[in-house]
Design a protein around this motif. Sequence first.
Motif, PDB file in Angstrom:
ATOM      1  N   TYR A  72      41.263  41.380  47.709  1.00 32.47           N
ATOM      2  CA  TYR A  72      42.242  41.919  48.658  1.00 32.47           C
ATOM      3  C   TYR A  72      41.627  43.055  49.476  1.00 32.47           C
ATOM      4  CZ  TYR A  72      46.092  39.149  46.822  1.00 32.47           C
ATOM      5  OH  TYR A  72      46.911  38.103  46.482  1.00 32.47           O
ATOM      6  N   ASP A 130      42.243  46.070  49.703  1.00 31.15           N
ATOM      7  CA  ASP A 130      42.003  47.343  49.018  1.00 31.15           C
ATOM      8  C   ASP A 130      40.787  47.274  48.084  1.00 31.15           C
ATOM      9  OD1 ASP A 130      42.923  45.773  46.962  1.00 31.15           O
ATOM     10  OD2 ASP A 130      44.645  47.030  46.448  1.00 31.15           O
ATOM     11  N   PHE A 150      40.373  45.110  45.558  1.00 30.65           N
ATOM     12  CA  PHE A 150      40.670  44.527  44.246  1.00 30.65           C
ATOM     13  C   PHE A 150      40.434  43.018  44.246  1.00 30.65           C
ATOM     14  CE2 PHE A 150      43.524  42.589  41.124  1.00 30.65           C
ATOM     15  CZ  PHE A 150      43.114  43.265  39.975  1.00 30.65           C
ATOM     16  N   ALA A 179      41.284  39.711  42.733  1.00 29.21           N
ATOM     17  CA  ALA A 179      42.349  39.133  41.905  1.00 29.21           C
ATOM     18  C   ALA A 179      41.946  37.777  41.335  1.00 29.21           C
ATOM     19  CB  ALA A 179      43.629  38.997  42.729  1.00 29.21           C
ATOM     20  N   GLY A 217      50.022  39.155  36.731  1.00 27.16           N
ATOM     21  CA  GLY A 217      48.868  39.856  37.290  1.00 27.16           C
ATOM     22  C   GLY A 217      47.534  39.143  37.102  1.00 27.16           C
ATOM     23  N   CYS A 218      47.529  37.956  36.461  1.00 25.57           N
ATOM     24  CA  CYS A 218      46.248  37.276  36.175  1.00 25.57           C
ATOM     25  C   CYS A 218      45.712  36.521  37.391  1.00 25.57           C
ATOM     26  CB  CYS A 218      46.397  36.332  34.983  1.00 25.57           C
ATOM     27  SG  CYS A 218      47.408  34.882  35.318  1.00 25.57           S
ATOM     28  N   GLY A 219      46.500  36.427  38.464  1.00 21.92           N
ATOM     29  CA  GLY A 219      45.998  35.797  39.683  1.00 21.92           C
ATOM     30  C   GLY A 219      46.592  34.432  40.000  1.00 21.92           C
ATOM     31  N   LYS A 220      47.616  34.017  39.261  1.00 22.04           N
ATOM     32  CA  LYS A 220      48.231  32.694  39.476  1.00 22.04           C
ATOM     33  C   LYS A 220      48.771  32.528  40.892  1.00 22.04           C
ATOM     34  CE  LYS A 220      51.483  33.367  36.325  1.00 22.04           C
ATOM     35  NZ  LYS A 220      51.199  34.735  35.867  1.00 22.04           N
ATOM     36  N   SER A 221      49.602  33.489  41.306  1.00 25.02           N
ATOM     37  CA  SER A 221      50.212  33.389  42.642  1.00 25.02           C
ATOM     38  C   SER A 221      49.152  33.444  43.726  1.00 25.02           C
ATOM     39  CB  SER A 221      51.205  34.522  42.879  1.00 25.02           C
ATOM     40  OG  SER A 221      52.281  34.401  42.012  1.00 25.02           O
ATOM     41  N   THR A 222      48.182  34.305  43.542  1.00 24.17           N
ATOM     42  CA  THR A 222      47.112  34.423  44.532  1.00 24.17           C
ATOM     43  C   THR A 222      46.414  33.071  44.717  1.00 24.17           C
ATOM     44  OG1 THR A 222      46.781  36.747  43.922  1.00 24.17           O
ATOM     45  CG2 THR A 222      44.980  35.663  45.105  1.00 24.17           C
TER      46      THR A 222
HETATM   47  P1  ADP Z   1      50.291  36.612  39.001  1.00 25.78           P
HETATM   48  O1  ADP Z   1      50.844  35.619  39.939  1.00 25.78           O
HETATM   49  O2  ADP Z   1      49.455  36.003  37.925  1.00 25.78           O
HETATM   50  O3  ADP Z   1      51.313  37.542  38.445  1.00 25.78           O
HETATM   51  P2  ADP Z   1      49.081  37.733  41.343  1.00 25.78           P
HETATM   52  O4  ADP Z   1      48.204  36.674  41.873  1.00 25.78           O
HETATM   53  O5  ADP Z   1      50.386  37.973  41.992  1.00 25.78           O
HETATM   54  O6  ADP Z   1      49.259  37.528  39.786  1.00 25.78           O
HETATM   55  O7  ADP Z   1      48.282  39.100  41.364  1.00 25.78           O
HETATM   56  C1  ADP Z   1      46.981  39.216  40.804  1.00 25.78           C
HETATM   57  C2  ADP Z   1      46.481  40.646  40.970  1.00 25.78           C
HETATM   58  O8  ADP Z   1      46.263  40.909  42.342  1.00 25.78           O
HETATM   59  C3  ADP Z   1      47.449  41.698  40.473  1.00 25.78           C
HETATM   60  O9  ADP Z   1      46.703  42.707  39.841  1.00 25.78           O
HETATM   61  C4  ADP Z   1      48.089  42.218  41.736  1.00 25.78           C
HETATM   62  O10 ADP Z   1      48.498  43.542  41.603  1.00 25.78           O
HETATM   63  C5  ADP Z   1      47.002  42.054  42.767  1.00 25.78           C
HETATM   64  N1  ADP Z   1      47.513  41.817  44.112  1.00 25.78           N
HETATM   65  C6  ADP Z   1      48.393  40.868  44.493  1.00 25.78           C
HETATM   66  N2  ADP Z   1      48.625  40.916  45.810  1.00 25.78           N
HETATM   67  C7  ADP Z   1      47.865  41.936  46.265  1.00 25.78           C
HETATM   68  C8  ADP Z   1      47.655  42.495  47.552  1.00 25.78           C
HETATM   69  N3  ADP Z   1      48.272  42.007  48.655  1.00 25.78           N
HETATM   70  N4  ADP Z   1      46.796  43.525  47.659  1.00 25.78           N
HETATM   71  C9  ADP Z   1      46.164  44.013  46.574  1.00 25.78           C
HETATM   72  N5  ADP Z   1      46.313  43.529  45.342  1.00 25.78           N
HETATM   73  C10 ADP Z   1      47.146  42.498  45.183  1.00 25.78           C
END
Ligand code: ADP
Length: 228
Positions: free
Chosen positions: A13, A15, A17, A19, A40-45
Amino acid sequence: MAQITLNNLVKTYDDGFTAVKGISLDIADGEFMILVGPSGCGKSTLLRMIVGLEDITSGDLTIDGKRVNEIPPRDRNLSMVFQNYALYPHLTVYENIAFPLRLNRSKIDKEEIDRRVREASDMLDLREHLDRKPANLSGGQRQRVAMGRAIVRQADAFLFDEPLSNLDAKLRGQMRTQIAQLQRRLRTTAVYVTHDQTEAMTLGDRVAVLKKGTLQQVASPRELYEQP
Ligand code: ADP
Ligand code: ADP
Protein backbone atom coordinates in the motif's frame (compact mmCIF):
# COMPACT_ATOMS: atom_id res chain seq x y z
CA MET A 1 -16.07 -20.19 -16.45
CA ALA A 2 -12.53 -19.11 -15.96
CA GLN A 3 -9.19 -20.33 -14.80
CA ILE A 4 -7.48 -17.82 -12.50
CA THR A 5 -3.76 -17.96 -11.83
CA LEU A 6 -1.89 -15.85 -9.30
CA ASN A 7 1.86 -15.81 -9.76
CA ASN A 8 3.91 -14.29 -6.93
CA LEU A 9 1.36 -11.50 -6.35
CA VAL A 10 2.50 -8.67 -4.11
CA LYS A 11 0.56 -5.70 -2.76
CA THR A 12 2.31 -2.85 -1.01
CA TYR A 13 0.00 0.00 0.00
CA ASP A 14 0.95 3.66 -0.40
CA ASP A 15 1.98 3.88 3.26
CA GLY A 16 4.64 1.21 2.61
CA PHE A 17 2.77 -1.67 4.28
CA THR A 18 2.97 -4.95 2.34
CA ALA A 19 -0.35 -6.72 2.84
CA VAL A 20 0.23 -9.54 0.29
CA LYS A 21 3.76 -10.94 0.21
CA GLY A 22 4.12 -13.02 -2.95
CA ILE A 23 1.18 -15.38 -3.28
CA SER A 24 0.95 -18.02 -6.02
CA LEU A 25 -2.25 -19.98 -6.51
CA ASP A 26 -3.97 -21.85 -9.34
CA ILE A 27 -7.75 -21.74 -9.36
CA ALA A 28 -9.20 -24.23 -11.83
CA ASP A 29 -12.12 -23.71 -14.18
CA GLY A 30 -15.30 -24.23 -12.16
CA GLU A 31 -13.48 -24.57 -8.86
CA PHE A 32 -14.82 -23.11 -5.59
CA MET A 33 -11.75 -21.72 -3.82
CA ILE A 34 -11.94 -20.44 -0.26
CA LEU A 35 -9.51 -17.84 1.10
CA VAL A 36 -9.48 -18.13 4.87
CA GLY A 37 -7.42 -16.58 7.65
CA PRO A 38 -7.61 -14.12 10.53
CA SER A 39 -8.58 -10.49 10.07
CA GLY A 40 -5.78 -8.50 8.47
CA CYS A 41 -4.06 -11.47 6.73
CA GLY A 42 -4.66 -9.99 3.27
CA LYS A 43 -7.76 -11.87 2.04
CA SER A 44 -9.70 -8.80 0.93
CA THR A 45 -6.64 -7.24 -0.63
CA LEU A 46 -6.09 -10.38 -2.71
CA LEU A 47 -9.73 -10.48 -3.82
CA ARG A 48 -9.69 -6.79 -4.65
CA MET A 49 -6.61 -7.25 -6.82
CA ILE A 50 -8.34 -10.07 -8.72
CA VAL A 51 -11.47 -8.02 -9.36
CA GLY A 52 -9.41 -4.92 -10.21
CA LEU A 53 -10.36 -2.64 -7.32
CA GLU A 54 -6.75 -2.56 -6.18
CA ASP A 55 -3.57 -2.17 -8.26
CA ILE A 56 -1.07 -5.01 -8.29
CA THR A 57 2.35 -3.98 -6.97
CA SER A 58 4.20 -6.88 -8.60
CA GLY A 59 3.60 -10.38 -9.89
CA ASP A 60 1.16 -11.70 -12.46
CA LEU A 61 -2.53 -12.35 -12.51
CA THR A 62 -3.90 -14.31 -15.44
CA ILE A 63 -7.49 -15.17 -16.29
CA ASP A 64 -7.79 -17.94 -18.88
CA GLY A 65 -4.14 -17.48 -19.67
CA LYS A 66 -4.47 -13.76 -20.37
CA ARG A 67 -2.36 -11.42 -18.28
CA VAL A 68 -4.92 -9.05 -16.78
CA ASN A 69 -2.77 -6.61 -14.84
CA GLU A 70 -3.49 -4.04 -17.51
CA ILE A 71 -7.10 -5.01 -18.27
CA PRO A 72 -9.54 -2.50 -16.75
CA PRO A 73 -11.94 -4.01 -14.17
CA ARG A 74 -15.05 -3.54 -16.31
CA ASP A 75 -13.53 -5.74 -19.02
CA ARG A 76 -12.73 -8.64 -16.69
CA ASN A 77 -16.30 -10.02 -16.55
CA LEU A 78 -16.13 -10.96 -12.88
CA SER A 79 -19.03 -10.58 -10.44
CA MET A 80 -18.37 -9.48 -6.88
CA VAL A 81 -20.78 -10.17 -4.00
CA PHE A 82 -20.18 -8.01 -0.91
CA GLN A 83 -21.21 -8.37 2.72
CA ASN A 84 -23.18 -5.13 2.62
CA TYR A 85 -25.52 -5.98 -0.18
CA ALA A 86 -25.29 -2.66 -2.02
CA LEU A 87 -28.87 -2.84 -3.31
CA TYR A 88 -30.65 0.20 -4.71
CA PRO A 89 -33.36 1.11 -2.14
CA HIS A 90 -35.68 2.81 -4.64
CA LEU A 91 -35.68 -0.14 -7.06
CA THR A 92 -37.71 -3.34 -6.75
CA VAL A 93 -36.14 -6.77 -6.44
CA TYR A 94 -36.71 -7.33 -10.16
CA GLU A 95 -35.11 -4.01 -11.08
CA ASN A 96 -32.19 -4.59 -8.72
CA ILE A 97 -31.45 -7.98 -10.29
CA ALA A 98 -31.89 -6.65 -13.82
CA PHE A 99 -29.73 -3.59 -13.17
CA PRO A 100 -26.39 -4.82 -14.57
CA LEU A 101 -28.15 -5.99 -17.74
CA ARG A 102 -30.02 -2.72 -18.23
CA LEU A 103 -26.66 -0.94 -18.28
CA ASN A 104 -25.95 -3.10 -21.30
CA ARG A 105 -29.35 -2.75 -22.93
CA SER A 106 -27.94 -2.18 -26.37
CA LYS A 107 -26.52 -5.69 -26.31
CA ILE A 108 -29.20 -7.59 -24.41
CA ASP A 109 -32.86 -7.25 -25.37
CA LYS A 110 -35.79 -6.93 -22.99
CA GLU A 111 -36.97 -10.54 -23.39
CA GLU A 112 -33.51 -11.88 -22.62
CA ILE A 113 -33.25 -9.65 -19.53
CA ASP A 114 -36.65 -10.93 -18.38
CA ARG A 115 -35.67 -14.55 -19.00
CA ARG A 116 -32.43 -14.22 -17.01
CA VAL A 117 -34.04 -12.36 -14.10
CA ARG A 118 -36.78 -14.99 -13.79
CA GLU A 119 -34.31 -17.86 -14.02
CA ALA A 120 -32.10 -16.33 -11.31
CA SER A 121 -35.05 -15.52 -9.05
CA ASP A 122 -36.32 -19.10 -9.37
CA MET A 123 -32.92 -20.45 -8.37
CA LEU A 124 -32.88 -18.14 -5.36
CA ASP A 125 -36.52 -18.49 -4.23
CA LEU A 126 -37.25 -14.86 -4.95
CA ARG A 127 -40.07 -15.37 -7.43
CA GLU A 128 -42.73 -14.10 -5.01
CA HIS A 129 -40.76 -11.03 -3.99
CA LEU A 130 -39.94 -9.49 -7.35
CA ASP A 131 -42.11 -6.40 -6.79
CA ARG A 132 -40.88 -5.61 -3.30
CA LYS A 133 -38.31 -3.02 -2.30
CA PRO A 134 -35.16 -3.96 -0.34
CA ALA A 135 -36.47 -2.27 2.83
CA ASN A 136 -39.26 -4.88 2.95
CA LEU A 137 -36.98 -7.90 2.71
CA SER A 138 -35.18 -9.97 5.34
CA GLY A 139 -31.38 -9.99 5.49
CA GLY A 140 -31.23 -13.37 3.78
CA GLN A 141 -33.57 -12.24 1.01
CA ARG A 142 -31.45 -9.14 0.43
CA GLN A 143 -28.33 -11.23 0.21
CA ARG A 144 -30.08 -13.45 -2.35
CA VAL A 145 -31.02 -10.40 -4.43
CA ALA A 146 -27.35 -9.41 -4.42
CA MET A 147 -26.49 -12.90 -5.61
CA GLY A 148 -29.19 -12.75 -8.28
CA ARG A 149 -27.57 -9.61 -9.59
CA ALA A 150 -24.24 -11.43 -9.79
CA ILE A 151 -25.80 -14.44 -11.55
CA VAL A 152 -27.65 -12.63 -14.36
CA ARG A 153 -24.42 -11.18 -15.68
CA GLN A 154 -23.22 -14.68 -16.50
CA ALA A 155 -19.77 -13.66 -15.39
CA ASP A 156 -16.71 -15.86 -15.80
CA ALA A 157 -16.22 -15.99 -12.04
CA PHE A 158 -17.86 -14.98 -8.74
CA LEU A 159 -15.84 -13.21 -6.08
CA PHE A 160 -17.39 -13.31 -2.62
CA ASP A 161 -16.15 -10.99 0.14
CA GLU A 162 -17.55 -12.37 3.41
CA PRO A 163 -21.08 -12.29 1.96
CA LEU A 164 -22.73 -13.87 5.01
CA SER A 165 -21.01 -12.06 7.85
CA ASN A 166 -23.90 -9.67 8.49
CA LEU A 167 -26.47 -12.45 8.85
CA ASP A 168 -27.51 -14.25 12.02
CA ALA A 169 -26.36 -17.85 12.56
CA LYS A 170 -29.55 -19.51 11.31
CA LEU A 171 -29.69 -17.49 8.09
CA ARG A 172 -26.00 -18.01 7.57
CA GLY A 173 -26.57 -21.75 7.63
CA GLN A 174 -29.42 -21.52 5.11
CA MET A 175 -27.45 -19.26 2.79
CA ARG A 176 -24.43 -21.57 3.00
CA THR A 177 -26.58 -24.40 1.71
CA GLN A 178 -27.99 -22.22 -1.02
CA ILE A 179 -24.60 -21.00 -2.20
CA ALA A 180 -23.28 -24.57 -2.28
CA GLN A 181 -26.28 -25.70 -4.38
CA LEU A 182 -25.92 -22.75 -6.70
CA GLN A 183 -22.25 -23.50 -7.27
CA ARG A 184 -22.98 -27.15 -8.05
CA ARG A 185 -25.62 -26.06 -10.52
CA LEU A 186 -23.78 -23.23 -12.27
CA ARG A 187 -20.21 -24.53 -11.94
CA THR A 188 -18.92 -20.99 -12.19
CA THR A 189 -15.42 -20.47 -10.83
CA ALA A 190 -15.69 -18.89 -7.39
CA VAL A 191 -13.26 -17.27 -4.97
CA TYR A 192 -14.79 -16.88 -1.53
CA VAL A 193 -13.24 -14.88 1.32
CA THR A 194 -14.21 -15.75 4.87
CA HIS A 195 -12.82 -15.93 8.38
CA ASP A 196 -15.56 -18.45 9.30
CA GLN A 197 -14.19 -21.98 9.71
CA THR A 198 -17.56 -23.62 9.02
CA GLU A 199 -17.94 -21.81 5.71
CA ALA A 200 -14.36 -22.69 4.79
CA MET A 201 -14.85 -26.37 5.57
CA THR A 202 -18.27 -26.83 3.98
CA LEU A 203 -18.35 -24.62 0.88
CA GLY A 204 -15.11 -25.01 -0.98
CA ASP A 205 -13.48 -27.55 -3.24
CA ARG A 206 -10.20 -26.28 -1.80
CA VAL A 207 -9.17 -23.95 0.98
CA ALA A 208 -6.23 -21.54 0.80
CA VAL A 209 -5.05 -20.61 4.29
CA LEU A 210 -3.47 -17.17 4.58
CA LYS A 211 -1.38 -15.75 7.40
CA LYS A 212 0.14 -12.27 7.49
CA GLY A 213 0.12 -11.90 3.72
CA THR A 214 1.56 -15.31 2.90
CA LEU A 215 -0.03 -18.57 1.79
CA GLN A 216 0.32 -21.19 4.53
CA GLN A 217 -1.25 -24.11 2.68
CA VAL A 218 -3.79 -25.09 0.04
CA ALA A 219 -5.80 -28.24 0.67
CA SER A 220 -9.24 -29.79 0.31
CA PRO A 221 -11.51 -29.50 3.39
CA ARG A 222 -11.06 -33.26 3.91
CA GLU A 223 -7.26 -32.98 3.93
CA LEU A 224 -7.47 -30.07 6.38
CA TYR A 225 -9.87 -31.98 8.59
CA GLU A 226 -7.77 -35.11 8.68
CA GLN A 227 -4.40 -33.49 9.26
CA PRO A 228 -2.94 -33.83 12.76
P1 ADP B 1 -8.36 -9.23 5.58
O1 ADP B 1 -9.30 -9.14 4.45
O2 ADP B 1 -7.67 -10.55 5.66
O3 ADP B 1 -8.96 -8.84 6.89
P2 ADP B 1 -7.08 -6.98 4.34
O4 ADP B 1 -6.66 -7.46 3.01
O5 ADP B 1 -8.29 -6.14 4.45
O6 ADP B 1 -7.16 -8.21 5.33
O7 ADP B 1 -5.88 -6.18 4.99
C1 ADP B 1 -4.57 -6.71 5.05
C2 ADP B 1 -3.64 -5.71 5.73
O8 ADP B 1 -3.49 -4.58 4.90
C3 ADP B 1 -4.16 -5.20 7.06
O9 ADP B 1 -3.06 -5.09 7.93
C4 ADP B 1 -4.71 -3.83 6.73
O10 ADP B 1 -4.65 -2.97 7.82
C5 ADP B 1 -3.85 -3.38 5.58
N1 ADP B 1 -4.54 -2.49 4.66
C6 ADP B 1 -5.71 -2.71 4.04
N2 ADP B 1 -6.04 -1.69 3.23
C7 ADP B 1 -5.04 -0.80 3.36
C8 ADP B 1 -4.78 0.47 2.78
N3 ADP B 1 -5.63 1.03 1.89
N4 ADP B 1 -3.65 1.10 3.13
C9 ADP B 1 -2.79 0.55 4.00
N5 ADP B 1 -2.97 -0.64 4.58
C10 ADP B 1 -4.07 -1.32 4.26
P1 ADP C 1 -12.80 -6.09 5.98
O1 ADP C 1 -11.93 -6.76 7.03
O2 ADP C 1 -14.22 -6.31 6.23
O3 ADP C 1 -12.33 -6.36 4.59
P2 ADP C 1 -11.87 -3.39 5.44
O4 ADP C 1 -11.49 -3.82 4.08
O5 ADP C 1 -12.67 -2.15 5.60
O6 ADP C 1 -12.62 -4.53 6.25
O7 ADP C 1 -10.56 -3.19 6.27
C1 ADP C 1 -9.69 -4.26 6.50
C2 ADP C 1 -8.50 -3.76 7.30
O8 ADP C 1 -7.78 -2.82 6.52
C3 ADP C 1 -8.91 -3.06 8.58
O9 ADP C 1 -8.04 -3.46 9.62
C4 ADP C 1 -8.75 -1.60 8.25
O10 ADP C 1 -8.42 -0.86 9.40
C5 ADP C 1 -7.63 -1.61 7.25
N1 ADP C 1 -7.70 -0.51 6.29
C6 ADP C 1 -8.68 -0.29 5.40
N2 ADP C 1 -8.45 0.81 4.70
C7 ADP C 1 -7.26 1.30 5.17
C8 ADP C 1 -6.46 2.43 4.85
N3 ADP C 1 -6.82 3.31 3.91
N4 ADP C 1 -5.33 2.61 5.52
C9 ADP C 1 -4.96 1.74 6.46
N5 ADP C 1 -5.65 0.65 6.82
C10 ADP C 1 -6.79 0.45 6.18
